[in-house]
Each structure stands twice: as structure tokens, then as C-alpha cells.
Design a protein around this motif. Structure first.
Motif, mmCIF file in Angstrom:
data_model
loop_
_atom_site.group_PDB
_atom_site.id
_atom_site.type_symbol
_atom_site.label_atom_id
_atom_site.label_comp_id
_atom_site.label_asym_id
_atom_site.label_seq_id
_atom_site.Cartn_x
_atom_site.Cartn_y
_atom_site.Cartn_z
ATOM 1 N N LEU A 281 24.988 -18.009 15.936
ATOM 2 C CA LEU A 281 25.382 -18.337 14.567
ATOM 3 C C LEU A 281 24.184 -18.722 13.708
ATOM 4 N N PHE A 282 23.261 -19.500 14.282
ATOM 5 C CA PHE A 282 22.118 -19.996 13.519
ATOM 6 C C PHE A 282 20.889 -19.095 13.640
ATOM 7 N N GLY A 283 21.052 -17.915 14.242
ATOM 8 C CA GLY A 283 20.014 -16.891 14.178
ATOM 9 C C GLY A 283 18.866 -17.021 15.151
ATOM 10 N N PHE A 284 19.045 -17.692 16.273
ATOM 11 C CA PHE A 284 17.975 -17.774 17.273
ATOM 12 C C PHE A 284 17.903 -16.444 18.034
ATOM 13 N N GLU A 285 16.707 -15.934 18.208
ATOM 14 C CA GLU A 285 16.538 -14.610 18.796
ATOM 15 C C GLU A 285 15.929 -14.630 20.188
ATOM 16 N N GLY A 286 15.379 -15.744 20.612
ATOM 17 C CA GLY A 286 14.775 -15.832 21.935
ATOM 18 C C GLY A 286 13.371 -15.259 21.951
ATOM 19 N N SER A 287 12.707 -15.420 23.088
ATOM 20 C CA SER A 287 11.362 -14.883 23.281
ATOM 21 C C SER A 287 11.211 -14.566 24.760
ATOM 22 N N LYS A 288 10.074 -14.070 25.165
ATOM 23 C CA LYS A 288 9.862 -13.734 26.568
ATOM 24 C C LYS A 288 10.012 -14.989 27.433
ATOM 25 N N GLY A 289 10.966 -14.910 28.343
ATOM 26 C CA GLY A 289 11.176 -16.026 29.259
ATOM 27 C C GLY A 289 12.061 -17.128 28.718
ATOM 28 N N VAL A 290 12.447 -17.074 27.443
ATOM 29 C CA VAL A 290 13.266 -18.124 26.835
ATOM 30 C C VAL A 290 14.447 -17.471 26.113
ATOM 31 N N LEU A 291 15.660 -17.838 26.508
ATOM 32 C CA LEU A 291 16.863 -17.299 25.884
ATOM 33 C C LEU A 291 17.068 -17.903 24.496
ATOM 34 N N PRO A 292 17.799 -17.207 23.609
ATOM 35 C CA PRO A 292 18.106 -17.787 22.290
ATOM 36 C C PRO A 292 18.763 -19.165 22.404
ATOM 37 N N VAL A 293 19.688 -19.316 23.361
ATOM 38 C CA VAL A 293 20.374 -20.590 23.511
ATOM 39 C C VAL A 293 19.401 -21.692 23.936
ATOM 40 N N LEU A 492 5.709 -33.918 39.584
ATOM 41 C CA LEU A 492 5.597 -33.841 38.127
ATOM 42 C C LEU A 492 5.371 -32.412 37.644
ATOM 43 N N LEU A 493 4.696 -31.605 38.454
ATOM 44 C CA LEU A 493 4.318 -30.246 38.039
ATOM 45 C C LEU A 493 5.269 -29.160 38.521
ATOM 46 N N HIS A 494 6.124 -29.428 39.507
ATOM 47 C CA HIS A 494 6.730 -28.353 40.294
ATOM 48 C C HIS A 494 7.540 -27.336 39.496
ATOM 49 N N ASP A 495 8.140 -27.744 38.377
ATOM 50 C CA ASP A 495 8.966 -26.805 37.607
ATOM 51 C C ASP A 495 8.377 -26.459 36.242
ATOM 52 N N LEU A 496 7.127 -26.843 35.991
ATOM 53 C CA LEU A 496 6.542 -26.604 34.671
ATOM 54 C C LEU A 496 6.305 -25.126 34.388
ATOM 55 N N GLY A 497 6.419 -24.272 35.406
ATOM 56 C CA GLY A 497 6.242 -22.837 35.198
ATOM 57 C C GLY A 497 7.488 -22.153 34.657
ATOM 58 N N LYS A 498 8.556 -22.907 34.413
ATOM 59 C CA LYS A 498 9.775 -22.292 33.891
ATOM 60 C C LYS A 498 9.622 -21.981 32.402
ATOM 61 N N GLY A 499 10.426 -21.009 31.954
ATOM 62 C CA GLY A 499 10.372 -20.621 30.546
ATOM 63 C C GLY A 499 9.370 -19.527 30.258
ATOM 64 N N PHE A 500 8.881 -18.859 31.297
ATOM 65 C CA PHE A 500 7.974 -17.715 31.161
ATOM 66 C C PHE A 500 8.624 -16.506 31.831
ATOM 67 N N PRO A 501 8.214 -15.276 31.446
ATOM 68 C CA PRO A 501 8.821 -14.093 32.071
ATOM 69 C C PRO A 501 8.580 -14.020 33.574
ATOM 70 N N GLU A 502 7.446 -14.522 34.033
ATOM 71 C CA GLU A 502 7.087 -14.440 35.446
ATOM 72 C C GLU A 502 7.814 -15.511 36.250
ATOM 73 N N ASP A 503 7.914 -15.287 37.569
ATOM 74 C CA ASP A 503 8.515 -16.266 38.461
ATOM 75 C C ASP A 503 7.862 -17.634 38.268
ATOM 76 N N HIS A 504 8.691 -18.676 38.144
ATOM 77 C CA HIS A 504 8.140 -19.983 37.772
ATOM 78 C C HIS A 504 7.253 -20.571 38.864
ATOM 79 N N SER A 505 7.451 -20.164 40.118
ATOM 80 C CA SER A 505 6.583 -20.668 41.185
ATOM 81 C C SER A 505 5.179 -20.085 41.068
ATOM 82 N N GLU A 506 5.086 -18.836 40.626
ATOM 83 C CA GLU A 506 3.774 -18.209 40.437
ATOM 84 C C GLU A 506 3.047 -18.827 39.246
ATOM 85 N N VAL A 507 3.774 -19.029 38.156
ATOM 86 C CA VAL A 507 3.174 -19.690 36.985
ATOM 87 C C VAL A 507 2.772 -21.113 37.356
ATOM 88 N N GLY A 508 3.658 -21.802 38.096
ATOM 89 C CA GLY A 508 3.377 -23.177 38.509
ATOM 90 C C GLY A 508 2.142 -23.273 39.378
#
Length: 881
Positions: A281-293, A492-508
Motif C-alpha cells: 500500500l505504501f509503495g515499498f519495492e524491496g532490494s537485493k536480499g531485503v523484501l518490501p515488507v 553478537l555477530l552470528h546473524d549480521l550477514g542477514k539481509g543480503f542476497p548471499e547466504d548469511h553464513s557466508e556474509v557473516g
């Protein structure tokens, strides 16, 4: 038509039409506060019309004019003019003393008529004295009456009441402000203590509208003022906090109005389905690794996070000025150098220290370490100085001293979790750990995780430090760990790789490597940190998806980990990761699996590791069973079966019960079945053991899953154990969705009878699956996530005997039955199954062979299996409910 009924019908239609008019204006972009103000005006006009008619009739009934004796007082949200389209309304009929009986007909008429019109009414009848007395005893009454305003009636009576009320309240700010804060804390505990809750209540959760109202209430108690503009002009509310609260009020009111209009009723919870709808409704379009919601909710958390900080600042400032112990605190403080004081209640900065913490990260981290060392909170004035300067600073270059101070902080449990959370709220933590900036307010749109990524990581640290005084194997493992800072950093770091297109463990893994260099960790510690972050899911996957009774699985895992300390850290991190998701994620069953895997792997890594209790107990039971068998006619048959019993069959069961089941199996007639069921409170599940004959077309697993799933039982684990002469002795662990506290004996007997009946039938029709309320909630979320297709992974390396199929998909009633039917169609035999459900997601693991009881090794056959399963599952997911 009766004139009264006609009058009420007219008002109902008018109210409905006005709501429709406001809905159109809301959809056209009318500001949230304007919608609420107009809704309040609609209610005022309607209530005045009802009041005028009612007071005329009541005055005639008692033969005395009441106009000068009463006044109608809106309070609460309605009094504040913040009425959402379908909010309840609070009204007080204020009357002069001695008129209790005379106003009763008026009160009854108002309640009856306003309720008949369709209003959700809260109504009270009081004198000014009664109102003031009750408000000082009852915080909800106090906060509601703070928002009082005049509507109709005797204006002097209202003025008299409100002057008296204001005077009495302002006499006790030192007592009332803590009570206001405590009442709000209790409300947050019920509706959401953290701003990062993934299905927040826009009114009552932390950072919501109720926190903004708390500023008005505290402002009234302290200064006699509720208006933010006036509080800003008085310089008791900063310009930044004023703007923050003004923007957030508009944003949250608009959100609440949208929820109300769309639901057609009062609705304050931002459910997953509503998040999806509003993001579009509010026009969010998302980006790589991040959904509009996820973008939409990040904006929501930004507003509520800012509210949390600005409101905490204002209330603490008011409380700080009321704290009569502050002088005594400074009098009995010990000076640490020239910059800091350790008092009986707080850690604080001197005038020189306050100047330093504004620009010097070393000083900020030094006072954090003092707070951790002495387990005392940092005082309000010092926090506010840090908040006022560090929130907008860019990422800084870490000096050696800054890195050392941060590492010292991470090494000690103390108040670590609270300090990290406060540093994160004030935007300081991301200056040290740059990956925290991306994770801030980042939600994970599934029903498994309940918190944003940054909050989840800090909660993982929270769980670890609480183990310091825990007497469980987890607590023992944590206390024996010498270097806790590596574990805390990994948490503290283990899930900071989330929100990217790549697997979050690899980014992490890359983030961990960068963080290790930034903090100047020794090379070996840096490698351990990188391993823990990269492999933080490895132990969970092995424990829940692989056969940890297979020595090859345990040995390979031990080789990968390499050392006892790293194994202990991975074990603790895995359990903490589960626990930080929510209280129901780290079940006793999962904890038992993880602990068993940890202890077995430790036997290969530490020469002084004690034998596992579970294995010693199993060995004892096996010896007892062999002794029982010596009294049987076919001793050899019993001995062969007993030596092959899986270790899991020996858990939570006495040797006598196990042997009775074997004896029943030994005499079971051909094509018959026998089922045993019992509750396992140790793991909060129910166990069903099934004995029957595995014939060419018996489809045992398919029949059992059909019965269990259609009866509302969720299968967690299944083991297929073949005996001789086509006999099988299968074991299923289930959770009964219809009996959250565990099934009673009648329920267990019902399932046993149903299983026996279906296993003995020659032809069994496809089952009908019952829907539970949990299924309906899952569907609301998953309907919009069709892009998350199912995935099948084939593992032919882990086991020498079996091909392992990992199936990743969304959970749905009847799914397991569909999979088992497909495996049977593919001529695959199931030897073992593990089902790991994460609320709306599921990982089904099957150990299978072909009909010759051999691994499937042909590449074309494996490809065909993968394609068929994925096609069937995706088609099933898209079927109409």
C-alpha cells in the motif's frame, strides 16, 4: 416506528456514514492526527445529541433540572482527541455530591443509548472528590483522567474538578512518576517489551503510542502540562525529542487508522498479513536480499526506536530531578581517576569525564567497563551526554586502546547484554561493529523469528551470560570456558550477514574476519571467531537432521571442529541462538540432541572426557534385556533383536516395558498391528511405537503420517526399525496441536486405536486433514510468499547405507503425507525421518534406500527424485486450502 428506535437508527447510520467519509479522506492522504480529530468531533456531536435527549427525560422523571448539577467529561484517548475510527470511548458523568441517586436514570439512559448506537463504551459516574481520591490510588484511572476535557454540562463543575485534580496530583510527583513507569513496564511485558517484536501492537508495545502518552502523563504530574509544544518551550523537552515524538505520533496514528479502517473494527496489532498489505500500500519495492515488507518494518522500528529513546530520556530527566538520593550518592562515591565516580547506586562521570565521553570512544568504553565490573548502571546524566553526541557521529577509526577496552567489555558477563543493548540504541555499537548498522531494525519475515536481527543477536548474548549461575550442562560448559569474549563476539555477530542476497553464513564469515582485524584479535582467536560465525548452524543441522547415533557423523563433526574449546563454544552458541528466537524454540528435545552430540564429539577431542550417561544407561538396559531373554523359548531370536535395538529406543523407558513390547512383537499374527503410546514430559512430546508387518504394498509410513497429521499431531521424529521376518518396530515422536499441555490417556488411546485400525485395513482412503488455528495463522503469512519455492538437497556422503533427502519448504497440514506418498511412488523405502518445524517453515529429512535396501547412486535417478519431489511439493503448496 418507535421515535426512540428511529432516533438511534439515525445515529447509527450517521456514524457509519461519517466513518466511510473519513476512510475516503484517509485513503486520499489526510494526516493521521486530522483523521483522529475529525473522528472525535463526530463522536462529540453524536454524544451531545444523545445527552441532550437523555437529560431532558431524566430531569422530567425526577422533576428537577439536572443541567446545572452534572457535566459530561471525555477522558483517555477520546479526551485527548486521538480517537481512532473504531476505538473505545471513555466518558465520566461528573455530578455534585448528594446527587448519586438522582443522576442514576441519566447514567442508565446514556449507557443504553450510546451502546445501542454501536459505541464501545467505558462509563463511570463520580463526584469530583471521588474522582481525585480514586486517581491517586489507581494508575489507569489517573492516566485516563489526565486526558479529561469538558464536553457538555456545568462548566464550573468541570473546572472545579480539574483544578483540584491537578493540584492533588502535582503534590506527589516523586511518588507518582515511578508508579507511572512501573505500570507502563507491566503493560509492555504483556504486549511487547522490545521495540523489535515482529508482530507489534502499535498502541501498547514498546515505542508505540502508549509510550508517547507516557510523556504527557509524566509532564502533567511533574509540570501540570501535557502539551508537547509547551514542554518544549519550557526547555524540559529537547527540540530533537519534540520533533521525534511529533513525527512518530503522526506515523503511528496513521498506521492505527489504517488497521482500523481495513479491519472494520478496533485493531492495533500489526500482524504479518497486515505488514505485507501495508508494504504494498505504501509503495515499498524491496532490494537485493531485503523484501518490501522488511523495508516497511525497518521504517516502523526506526520510529518506535526513536520513541523509546526520547521517552526514556524525558521520563528519566523528570525522575532524576526528583531523586533525593542523588546528593547522598555523590557524597559516598569513590573516584576512579579524574573522570569517573563509583557510587552506591550508579556509575557517573565527573565534569571532566562528561567532556571526554562526548568525543573520546576510549572514555565511553571505560565507563562501560566500570559498569560491568561493579554491576551498577550508568547514571542518567552520563547516558544523556553520550546520547547527545554519539548518535550522529560517523564510524570512527578504532585505536588500539579503544579496541582493547571493547574486548575487555566483551570478556566479562556482568551487565554485558544490557550495555550492548544501550550502546545499540544510542548508535554507538555500530561505530565499533559496522555490521550492526545494516542489522538495525532488520526483520526476518517468517513466523519463526520474533525479533529483528540486531535484537536477536543481543538476546543471544543475554542467554549466554545468564548461564553463569545455571546448574544445567549448559551452565557447566559456560563456566568452564576460559575465553568467553570470543563466544560473546560470535553471538553478537552470528546473524549480521542477514539481509543480503548471499547466504548469511557466508556474509557473516567475511564480517567476522573484518571485525577480527578491526579489533586486532590474535590470529588464532580471529580464526575461531570466523569459524563460529560461519558454522553457527552446523551443529543444529547435524543434531536435528542427521543420525547422531552414527559414529561416522560424530567423528567427521569432531574433525571439523578440531578442539574442545571450540566445540564448547559452538555448543553454547547453538543453544543460545535457538533460545534467542523465543522461549519455545529451544525445546527439551532439541537440547537433548545437541547435548548428546556435544558429549559424543567431546569424547573424540578430549582424552579425559567422561563416558556419556546416555550410552552407559543404554548398555545397562541392553544387558538387562539379554538376561530377560534367557527365560524365553526362542532365546536366539530375542538376542538378535536386542543387540540391534537403536539407542533412542532405550531412552525414557524401563527395561521391563521394552521387553514386553518385544515379547508382543514375537507373537504378533501376520498382517496385524500393535501400537503403544505414552507421554514423554522429559521432552514435552508423545511417543507412539508401532509393531506391524512391512508388506510389499503396506505403505506403513504413509498410513501413519496420514493418521497422525489428520488427527492434529505434528511429527517431530520418525525411526523405522526392521526386525526379522518383515516385522518392523517403528517409533514416532509427536506434538499434539490440540493438547498444548500434553494429551490425556483417553487421547493417547484414541490415537493408538486409530493407528491400529488403519494399519490393518487392506485399503486406506486418503485422509482428511483437520485445520488448527495455527494453520490459519501460518497461511495468512505464507500466501504472499510464493516466491519462496521448495528445495530438495540430496546428501550421499554422510551415510554409507542411506541416501539422505533434505526437503526445505513451508509447513502445511498434510504436507508430510504428500511427501511420503511421493517417496512410495518413487519406489523408495524410508529408514528414518526427522521433521524440524520452524512455525511456518519445515525441514523434512529422510534416510531412504531403493527397494533392494541400497543407496541410490545413479545420477539420473537422483535427479529424477529431486525434480519429482520439488514439483509435487510446489504444486501442493499452491493448492486451495
Amino acid at each position: 416506528m418507535d421515535p426512540q428506535l428511529e432516533f438511534l437508527q439515525h445515529l447509527r447510520e450517521h456514524l457509519r456514514n461519517q466513518r466511510e467519509r473519513l476512510k475516503v479522506q484517509h485513503q486520499s492522504g489526510l494526516r493521521g492526527k486530522r483523521v483522529c480529530a475529525q473522528m472525535t468531533t463526530v463522536l462529540d456531536e453524536l454524544i451531545i445529541e444523545v445527552y441532550q435527549r437523555a437529560i431532558k427525560e431524566a430531569s422530567e422523571q425526577i422533576e428537577e433540572p439536572l443541567d446545572g448539577r452534572v457535566v459530561l467529561v471525555p477522558h483517555g484517548g477520546y479526551g485527548r482527541c486521538d480517537s481512532a475510527p473504531f476505538s473505545d470511548i471513555d466518558l465520566m458523568l461528573l455530578h455534585e455530591a448528594g446527587y448519586e441517586e438522582k443522576v442514576r436514570p441519566l447514567a442508565q439512559s446514556l449507557v443504553q443509548n450510546l451502546t445501542d448506537v454501536g459505541l464501545d463504551l467505558g462509563f463511570s459516574v463520580r463526584t469530583p472528590a471521588e474522582s481525585c481520591k480514586l486517581a491517586l490510588k489507581d494508575i489507569p484511572v489517573l492516566t485516563s483522567l489526565i486526558e479529561s476535557r469538558y464536553l457538555i454540562g456545568n462548566v464550573r463543575l468541570f473546572t472545579h474538578f480539574f483544578k483540584r485534580f491537578k493540584k492533588e496530583v502535582r503534590r506527589k510527583p516523586h511518588a507518582l512518576i515511578p508508579l507511572l513507569e512501573e505500570a507502563r513496564r507491566q503493560e509492555r511485558k504483556q504486549y511487547g517489551e522490545t521495540i523489535h517484536l515482529l508482530t507489534p501492537n502499535v498502541k501498547r508495545s514498546r515505542g508505540g503510542l502508549r509510550d508517547l502518552q507516557l510523556v504527557r502523563w509524566v509532564g502533567f504530574v511533574k509540570y501540570g502540562i501535557t502539551d508537547l509544544e509547551i514542554l518544549r518551550k519550557m526547555e524540559v523537552l529537547s527540540q530533537d525529542d519534540y520533533l521525534t515524538q511529533k513525527r512518530a505520533t503522526e506515523y503511528l496514528l496513521r498506521m492505527r487508522n489504517e488497521l482500523h479502517f481495513h479491519a472494520g473494527k478496533s485493531q492495533n496489532i500489526l500482524e504479518r498479513s497486515e505488514q505485507l498489505r501495508m508494504a504494498e500500500l505504501f509503495g515499498f519495492e524491496g532490494s537485493k536480499g531485503v523484501l518490501p515488507v522488511e523495508q516497511f518494518m525497518r521504517e516502523y522500528y526506526r520510529h518506535t526506536g526513536n520513541v523509546r529513546n526520547s521517552v526514556a530520556h524525558f521520563t528519566a530527566s523528570c525522575r532524576y530531578k526528583e531523586n533525593r538520593l542523588s546528593f547522598l550518592g555523590s557524597l559516598f562515591s569513590s573516584r576512579i581517576g579524574n573522570d569517573f565516580l563509583v557510587g552506591p547506586y550508579h556509575i557517573s562521570a565527573t565534569a571532566q569525564g562528561l567532556e571526554k565521553v562526548q568525543d573520546d570512544l576510549v572514555s565511553v568504553l571505560e565507563i562501560m567497563n566500570l559498569s560491568n565490573q561493579y554491576t551498577k548502571p550508568i547514571d542518567h546524566n552520563t547516558w544523556e551526554t553520550i546520547r547527545g553526541t554519539w548518535a550522529t557521529k560517523p564510524i570512527v577509526e578504532l585505536s588500539n586502546e579503544s579496541a582493547n577496552r571493547f574486548l575487555t567489555l566483551m570478556a566479562q558477563p556482568g551487565r554485558l547484554g544490557k550495555l550492548l543493548r544501550r550502546l545499540n540504541e544510542l548508535n554507538v555499537l555500530e561505530k565499533i561493529i559496522p555490521g550492526m548498522s545494516h542489522a538495525r531494525g532488520l526483520m526476518q519475515f517468517n513466523d519463526y523469528h520474533k525479533y529483528t536481527v540486531d535484537e536477536h543477536c543481543i538476546r543471544t548474548v543475554d542467554f549466554l551470560i545468564e548461564l553463569l549461575n545455571d546448574e544445567s550442562p549448559l551452565g557447566h560448559a559456560y563456566r568452564t570456558l576460559k575465553n568467553k569474549r570470543t563466544l560473546h563476539l560470535a553471538a553478537l555477530l552470528h546473524d549480521l550477514g542477514k539481509g543480503f542476497p548471499e547466504d548469511h553464513s557466508e556474509v557473516g564469515k567475511r564480517l567476522a574476519e573484518k571485525t577480527a582485524k578491526r579489533l586486532r584479535l590474535p590470529w588464532r582467536e580471529g580464526e575461531t571467531l570466523k569459524f563460529l560465525v560461519h558454522q553457527h548452524l552446523r551443529m543444529a543441522h547435524l543434531a536435528t537432521r542427521r543420525d547422531i547415533n552414527d559414529p561416522a557423523v560424530v567423528i567427521q563433526f569432531a574433525i571439523e571442529v578440531g578442539s574442545p574449546d571450540v566445540l564448547t563454544m559452538l555448543y553454547l552458541l547453538t543453544c543460545a541462538d535457538y533460545a534467542a528466537v523465543g522461549s519455545e524454540a529451544l525445546t527439551d528435545w532439541k537440547l537433548n540432541l545437541l547435548t548428546t552430540l556435544y558429549q559424543r564429539a567431546m569424547q573424540h577431542l578430549a582424552t579425559d572426557s567422561a563416558p556419556l550417561f546416555i550410552e552407559a544407561e543404554a548398555s545397562t538396559k541392553q544387558k538387562e534385556l539379554l538376561e530377560f531373554a534367557n527365560n524365553e523359548e526362542d532365546v536366539d531370536w530375542f538376542h538378535r533383536q536386542i543387540t540391534r535395538i537403536p539407542m533412542t529406543y532405550l531412552q525414557y523407558t524401563t527395561s521391563e516395558v521394552i521387553f514386553e513390547q518385544l515379547r508382543a512383537l514375537a507373537t504378533l499374527p501376520y498382517k496385524k498391528a500393535i501400537v503403544w503410546g505414552r507421554s514423554l514430559p522429559e521432552v514435552q512430546m508423545t511417543e507412539y511405537r508401532i509393531g506391524t508387518y512391512d508388506q510389499a504394498d503396506s505403505k506403513i509410513f504413509q498410513r501413519v503420517t496420514g493418521v497422525l497429521n489428520s488427527s492434529g499431531l505434528r511429527i517431530v521424529s520418525a525411526e523405522i526399525h526392521p526386525l526379522e521376518n518383515h516385522l518392523v518396530w517403528d517409533r514416532y515422536l509427536v506434538i499434539d496441536e490440540f493438547f498444548p499441555d500434553g494429551p490425556n490417556e483417553d487421547r493417547i488411546e484414541e490415537i493408538c486405536s486409530l493407528l491400529t485400525e488403519k494399519l490393518q485395513e487392506s485399503v486406506v482412503p486418503a485422509p482428511a486433514f483437520k485445520r488448527t488455528w495455527q494453520d490459519t495463522q501460518k497461511e495468512e503469512t505464507t500466501l504472499a510468499l510464493k516466491e519462496l519455492t521448495s528445495r530438495v538437497v540430496i546428501d550421499n556422503e554422510t551415510s554409507d547405507k542411506y541416501t539422505i533427502l533434505d526437503i526445505f519448504t513451508r509447513d502445511k497440514m498434510g504436507l508430510l503425507y504428500t511427501i511420503s506418498q511421493t517417496l512410495d511412488d518413487l519406489n523408495l523405502s524410508i529408514a528414518q525421518a526427522k521433521i524440524d518445524t520452524f512455525v511456518d517453515q519445515v525441514v523434512d529429512v529422510f534416510y531412504v534406500t531403493d527397494k533392494q535396501n541400497k543407496k541410490v547412486v545413479n545420477e539420473k535417478a537422483l535427479t529424477a527424485i529431486k525434480h519429482r519431489l520439488e514439483t509435487v511439493i510446489d504444486a501442493y503448496q499452491l493448492k486451495e486450502k
